[in-house]
Design a protein around this motif. Structure first.
Motif, PDB file in Angstrom:
ATOM      1  N   THR A 339     -17.970  -2.120   2.763  1.00 38.06           N
ATOM      2  CA  THR A 339     -18.574  -2.128   3.861  1.00 38.06           C
ATOM      3  C   THR A 339     -20.300  -2.125   3.532  1.00 38.06           C
ATOM      4  N   ASN A 340     -20.596  -1.818   2.442  1.00 39.49           N
ATOM      5  CA  ASN A 340     -22.028  -2.164   2.221  1.00 39.49           C
ATOM      6  C   ASN A 340     -22.620  -3.485   1.855  1.00 39.49           C
ATOM      7  N   GLY A 341     -21.675  -4.547   2.117  1.00 39.97           N
ATOM      8  CA  GLY A 341     -22.026  -5.919   1.947  1.00 39.97           C
ATOM      9  C   GLY A 341     -21.689  -6.471   0.474  1.00 39.97           C
ATOM     10  N   LYS A 342     -21.137  -5.576  -0.348  1.00 33.16           N
ATOM     11  CA  LYS A 342     -21.192  -5.881  -1.736  1.00 33.16           C
ATOM     12  C   LYS A 342     -19.542  -6.567  -1.888  1.00 33.16           C
ATOM     13  N   ILE A 343     -19.452  -7.458  -2.939  1.00 33.76           N
ATOM     14  CA  ILE A 343     -18.238  -8.121  -3.268  1.00 33.76           C
ATOM     15  C   ILE A 343     -18.006  -7.899  -4.769  1.00 33.76           C
ATOM     16  N   TYR A 344     -16.982  -7.461  -5.248  1.00 29.28           N
ATOM     17  CA  TYR A 344     -16.719  -7.609  -6.738  1.00 29.28           C
ATOM     18  C   TYR A 344     -15.290  -8.119  -6.793  1.00 29.28           C
ATOM     19  N   GLY A 345     -15.262  -9.013  -7.857  1.00 25.86           N
ATOM     20  CA  GLY A 345     -13.974  -9.417  -8.380  1.00 25.86           C
ATOM     21  C   GLY A 345     -13.379  -8.329  -9.637  1.00 25.86           C
ATOM     22  N   CYS A 346     -12.027  -8.233  -9.525  1.00 26.86           N
ATOM     23  CA  CYS A 346     -11.438  -7.707 -10.458  1.00 26.86           C
ATOM     24  C   CYS A 346     -10.078  -8.022 -10.731  1.00 26.86           C
ATOM     25  N   ASN A 347      -9.610  -7.419 -12.098  1.00 23.46           N
ATOM     26  CA  ASN A 347      -8.192  -7.650 -12.319  1.00 23.46           C
ATOM     27  C   ASN A 347      -7.109  -6.979 -11.447  1.00 23.46           C
ATOM     28  N   PHE A 348      -7.289  -5.818 -11.197  1.00 21.41           N
ATOM     29  CA  PHE A 348      -6.332  -5.163 -10.278  1.00 21.41           C
ATOM     30  C   PHE A 348      -7.152  -3.900  -9.539  1.00 21.41           C
ATOM     31  N   ILE A 349      -6.408  -3.242  -8.615  1.00 25.27           N
ATOM     32  CA  ILE A 349      -6.895  -2.323  -7.715  1.00 25.27           C
ATOM     33  C   ILE A 349      -6.168  -1.101  -7.976  1.00 25.27           C
ATOM     34  N   VAL A 350      -6.776  -0.005  -8.111  1.00 26.61           N
ATOM     35  CA  VAL A 350      -5.962   1.254  -8.061  1.00 26.61           C
ATOM     36  C   VAL A 350      -6.310   2.081  -6.778  1.00 26.61           C
ATOM     37  N   SER A 351      -5.550   2.036  -5.713  1.00 26.30           N
ATOM     38  CA  SER A 351      -5.672   2.646  -4.503  1.00 26.30           C
ATOM     39  C   SER A 351      -5.395   4.105  -4.574  1.00 26.30           C
ATOM     40  N   ALA A 352      -6.346   4.931  -4.309  1.00 23.48           N
ATOM     41  CA  ALA A 352      -6.150   6.610  -4.275  1.00 23.48           C
ATOM     42  C   ALA A 352      -6.997   6.984  -3.182  1.00 23.48           C
ATOM     43  N   THR A 353      -6.427   6.398  -2.139  1.00 17.92           N
ATOM     44  CA  THR A 353      -6.757   6.742  -0.748  1.00 17.92           C
ATOM     45  C   THR A 353      -6.208   7.774   0.065  1.00 17.92           C
ATOM     46  N   GLY A 354      -5.218   8.363  -0.493  1.00 10.75           N
ATOM     47  CA  GLY A 354      -4.692   9.412   0.364  1.00 10.75           C
ATOM     48  C   GLY A 354      -3.070   9.593   0.263  1.00 10.75           C
ATOM     49  N   VAL A 355      -2.566  10.593   0.676  1.00 11.64           N
ATOM     50  CA  VAL A 355      -1.006  10.709   0.814  1.00 11.64           C
ATOM     51  C   VAL A 355      -0.575  11.264   2.136  1.00 11.64           C
ATOM     52  N   THR A 356       0.438  11.058   2.453  1.00  9.96           N
ATOM     53  CA  THR A 356       1.030  11.758   3.812  1.00  9.96           C
ATOM     54  C   THR A 356       2.229  12.480   3.401  1.00  9.96           C
ATOM     55  N   PRO A 357       2.501  13.632   4.225  1.00 11.12           N
ATOM     56  CA  PRO A 357       3.499  14.413   3.878  1.00 11.12           C
ATOM     57  C   PRO A 357       4.908  13.397   3.899  1.00 11.12           C
ATOM     58  N   ASN A 358       5.715  13.661   3.033  1.00  8.48           N
ATOM     59  CA  ASN A 358       6.932  12.779   3.149  1.00  8.48           C
ATOM     60  C   ASN A 358       8.036  13.482   4.047  1.00  8.48           C
ATOM     61  N   THR A 359       7.654  13.394   5.431  1.00 11.98           N
ATOM     62  CA  THR A 359       8.837  13.628   6.266  1.00 11.98           C
ATOM     63  C   THR A 359      10.046  12.999   6.502  1.00 11.98           C
ATOM     64  N   GLY A 360       9.747  11.621   6.259  1.00 15.44           N
ATOM     65  CA  GLY A 360      11.068  10.754   6.105  1.00 15.44           C
ATOM     66  C   GLY A 360      11.900  10.663   7.381  1.00 15.44           C
ATOM     67  N   PRO A 361      13.112  11.096   7.074  1.00 16.95           N
ATOM     68  CA  PRO A 361      14.166  10.957   7.942  1.00 16.95           C
ATOM     69  C   PRO A 361      14.040  12.349   8.933  1.00 16.95           C
ATOM     70  N   PHE A 362      13.684  13.399   8.399  1.00 18.80           N
ATOM     71  CA  PHE A 362      13.744  14.479   9.213  1.00 18.80           C
ATOM     72  C   PHE A 362      13.314  14.563  10.520  1.00 18.80           C
ATOM     73  N   LEU A 363      12.353  13.998  10.757  1.00 15.15           N
ATOM     74  CA  LEU A 363      11.743  13.880  12.204  1.00 15.15           C
ATOM     75  C   LEU A 363      12.587  13.437  13.298  1.00 15.15           C
ATOM     76  N   CYS A 364      13.362  12.489  13.036  1.00 14.47           N
ATOM     77  CA  CYS A 364      14.061  11.809  14.169  1.00 14.47           C
ATOM     78  C   CYS A 364      15.236  12.252  14.635  1.00 14.47           C
ATOM     79  N   GLY A 365      15.310  12.578  15.819  1.00 18.67           N
ATOM     80  CA  GLY A 365      16.282  13.620  16.446  1.00 18.67           C
ATOM     81  C   GLY A 365      16.147  15.011  16.395  1.00 18.67           C
ATOM     82  N   ASN A 366      14.847  15.552  15.811  1.00 16.16           N
ATOM     83  CA  ASN A 366      14.347  16.783  15.516  1.00 16.16           C
ATOM     84  C   ASN A 366      13.072  17.209  16.053  1.00 16.16           C
ATOM     85  N   ASN A 367      13.287  18.531  16.805  1.00 16.31           N
ATOM     86  CA  ASN A 367      12.068  18.593  17.461  1.00 16.31           C
ATOM     87  C   ASN A 367      11.073  19.653  16.748  1.00 16.31           C
ATOM     88  N   PHE A 368      10.729  19.037  15.515  1.00 17.87           N
ATOM     89  CA  PHE A 368       9.805  19.837  14.738  1.00 17.87           C
ATOM     90  C   PHE A 368       8.407  19.843  14.969  1.00 17.87           C
TER      91      PHE A 368
END
Length: 536
Positions: A339-368
Motif C-alpha cells: 500500500t506504500n506503492g513499493k513492489i518486490y519480487g520473491c520466490n515465496f511468501i510466508v503469510s503470517a496475517t492472523g488466525v481464526t478460532p476453529n469453530t468448524g462444524p460446531f456453529l451450524c444448528g447450535n445457538n452458541f
C-alpha cells in the motif's frame, strides 16, 4: 458419565490444554468413559513441568502416539476422525467416519486455524502448526538438493501440500514475510513470525508489517528497537541450548503419517518451534532483512500477471540506514505490491496475517454465543452458552470480568491453564460441586525466547487498557537487557523483562501485592540496588 473431548476437525490446529484436561478427568473419574475425538494420529504429552513462580511456568511437550494415552488410562478411548456435525440438543457428535457419539459432558478443544492472505496461491505458505513449519523448512533445501535453475508453479504447489519437490530457488533467493493485511481478526502468534524472520539464513527477507515497529503484540517501540538491532546484525554466536519446550513432528510413526490425511495433521506451534528445522539457504551471508513498516499488502501478482501489468519491482535495499533502491532486473515467480506503492519480487511468501478460532462444524444448528473475535464465549467456569458444553484454549473467548492485570492471549501457557481449569470445572459439575477461579487467571504471565533472549511478560506489560494515566520506568543495556515497569497510581501493573534479569519473581509479587512504589521512583530499576533482595 461419558465425557467427550474434541481436539481436531478437518484441518485441526491443536492446542496443548487438551492433554491436561483428559489426564485430569481420567484421574478423577477412572470408571467413566472419556472419548477423545481428534483428526490427528498423535497427541501432545507434557513433561518436565516446572513452576517458576506463583504464576510463571515452564514445561516440555512431546508428540506421542495415542496408544500411549490409552495404555496409561484404560478409560480413555481415542477416536481418530474429523468432526462432521454437533447436535447439542441431542448431546450427540457425528464424525466423518460415519459414527455418532453421545455425551454427558463435552469440551471443544479445536484450537485455531491460519488466515492466509491469499487462499489457493501455491506461492503463499502459512505458518501456524508444526507441519506447516516443517514444510516451510524444506525451502532451505531447495537450492542444496537442486539440479535445475527455475522453480515451477506446479512444484511449489506440491511443496505447499507437503510433497517433495525437485526444483530450486532462482538466484539470489528471497522470501517475503507478510504480517500486514486488511481484515485480520486475531494476531498470529508473534513468537512464530519473530523467530521465523530471525532464523532464516542465506536468503533475503522482506518483512511487511502494518505497525511502526516489530512485535507490536508484545513490545513497545523501545523493546522493538532493542530487538531490531539484534535482528539486523550478522549472527555470529552459537545457538543457546534450549531449556524450554520443543515442538516437532519427528518421531511420528510412518503408519500414522499414511493413516492421517495431510490436511488433518497440525499441532499448534509453541516455544522453540524452529529447533530442528532447516531454515538455511545456500548463500554465504547469515541473513539479510529489510522491514517495510506502516503498510499492508495491496495485491499479489504471479510472474505472467506482473509482466502484463508492465509495473516495476524494486531491488533489495542493501543498507539498513540507506533506503535507496533501484529497479529490479531479476525475474521472480511472484510479486507483492504494498500500500506504500513499493513492489518486490520473491520466490515465496510466508503469510503470517492472523488466525481464526476453529469453530468448524460446531456453529451450524447450535445457538452458541460467539465473541467478536469469532471464539465461543465461555464463563468463569469455561462453560459455553449451551448446556454441558465447555471450551478452552484458542477456540474460546473469555467473557468473564477479568482480573485488572490479566488478559486473554492465545498462547501455549494459557492453553495449559485453561485445560487444567476446564477439567476441574467439568469434574466438579458432574458431582454437583463448584470450584473457585484458578489462581493462574489472577495475573497474565508468559515466558518465552526471542532472538536468543529470555523474554518475560507480566500483567499489563504494554499498558493495555490503562489509558494515559500510567508511567513507564525503563532500564536498557544494549545487547544485554531491556526492562520496563508499568506503574499506575504508584503501583506496578505490568512489566517486560528481556535478557537474564532475574527479576520475574520479584516483579510478579509486586504486581500481585499492589504495593505502593511511589517513594522509590526511578530507583526501582537502579542497577546498583538489588531490588530482588530488597523486596524479598
Amino acid at each position: 458419565m461419558r465425557c467427550l473431548l474434541i481436539e481436531g476437525l478437518r484441518k485441526p490446529y491443536l492446542s496443548y490444554f487438551s492433554y491436561f484436561l483428559k489426564n485430569k478427568l481420567a484421574i478423577h473419574f477412572p470408571s467413566e468413559d472419556i472419548l477423545l475425538i481428534t483428526a490427528s494420529p498423535v497427541i501432545k504429552a507434557v513433561t518436565n513441568f516446572k513452576q517458576v513462580s506463583k504464576v510463571l511456568e515452564e514445561f516440555d511437550v512431546e508428540e506421542q502416539p495415542s496408544t500411549l494415552l490409552e495404555n496409561r488410562f484404560p478409560n480413555i478411548k481415542v477416536i481418530e476422525s474429523g468432526v462432521k456435525q454437533l447436535k447439542s440438543e441431542e448431546h450427540c457428535v457425528l464424525t466423518e467416519d460415519g459414527n455418532q457419539h453421545l455425551y454427558k459432558k463435552l469440551c471443544l478443544c479445536a484450537g485455531a486455524k491460519p488466515k492466509l492472505i491469499r487462499e489457493g496461491n501455491p506461492y503463499v505458505l502459512g505458518i501456524r502448526d508444526t507441519d506447516s513449519a516443517q514444510v516451510t523448512s524444506d525451502i532451505g533445501l531447495w537450492e542444496k538438493n537442486m539440479k535445475i535453475s527455475n522453480l515451477r508453479c506446479r512444484e511449489v504447489g506440491q511443496l505447499a501440500q507437503g510433497h517433495p519437490v525437485s526444483g530450486c530457488l532462482p538466484e539470489p533467493g528471497r522470501a517475503a514475510v507478510l504480517t500486514a493485511a486488511r481484515s485480520c481478526p486475531l494476531p498470529v502468534p508473534t513468537h512464530c513470525r519473530l523467530e521465523l524472520v530471525y532464523e532464516i539464513e542465506g536468503c533475503e527477507v522482506i518483512w511487511v508489517i502494518k505497525d511502526t515497529a516489530i512485535g507490536n503484540t508484545f513490545f513497545d517501540a523501545g523493546a522493538a528497537e532493542f530487538l531490531t538491532s539484534k535482528l539486523i546484525a550478522e549472527k555470529s554466536e552459537a545457538k543457546i541450548a534450549q531449556k524450554r519446550t520443543r515442538y516437532t513432528t519427528e518421531g511420528r510413526k510412518k503408519e500414522a503419517q499414511t493413516k492421517g490425511n495431510a490436511g488433518n495433521i497440525g499441532s499448534a506451534l509453541g516455544p522453540d518451534w524452529h529447533e530442528g528445522l532447516n531454515l538455511k539457504g545456500t548463500k554465504e551471508f547469515s541473513h539479510k532483512i529489510h522491514i517495510e513498516t506502516m503498510c499492508e499488502v495491496k495485491k499479489i501478482y504471479l510472474q505472467e500477471e506482473f509482466r502484463i501489468s508492465k509495473k516495476k519491482s524494486l531491488t533489495f535495499p542493501r543498507d539498513h540506514h540507506n533506503q535507496s533502491v533501484t529497479t529490479d532486473k531479476e525475474i521472480w515467480p511472484v510479486y507483492v505490491e504494498l500500500t506504500n506503492g513499493k513492489i518486490y519480487g520473491c520466490n515465496f511468501i510466508v503469510s503470517a496475517t492472523g488466525v481464526t478460532p476453529n469453530t468448524g462444524p460446531f456453529l451450524c444448528g447450535n445457538n452458541f454465543d460467539v465473541g467478536e473475535d469469532g471464539g465461543l464465549k465461555v464463563n468463569d467456569h469455561m462453560h459455553t452458552s449451551l448446556p454441558d458444553i465447555y471450551a478452552a484454549g484458542d477456540i474460546c473467548t473469555a467473557s468473564w470480568e477479568p482480573s485488572p492485570v490479566w488478559q486473554q492471549m492465545r498462547l501455549w501457557t494459557q492453553a495449559r491453564q485453561m485445560g487444567w481449569y476446564a477439567a476441574k470445572c467439568m469434574a466438579a459439575a458432574s458431582v454437583g460441586e463448584s470450584v473457585d477461579m484458578d489462581f493462574s487467571f489472577e495475573l497474565f504471565a508468559h515466558v518465552t525466547k526471542f532472538f536468543n533472549y529470555k523474554v518475560v511478560l507480566l500483567g499489563k506489560y504494554n499498558a493495555q487498557g490503562l489509558g494515559s494515566d500510567h508511567e513507564l520506568i525503563l532500564r536498557c543495556t544494549k545487547g544485554q537487557e531491556y526492562i520496563k515497569a508499568v506503574l499506575q497510581n504508584g503501583r506496578m501493573m505490568g512489566a517486560v523483562l528481556i535478557g537474564e534479569t532475574d527479576l520475574e519473581e520479584t516483579f510478579e509479587n509486586l504486581i500481585l501485592n499492589q504495593m505502593n512504589l511511589s517513594a522509590y521512583g526511578e530507583d526501582l530499576l537502579d542497577p546498583n540496588i538489588d531490588i530482588e533482595d530488597y523486596f524479598d
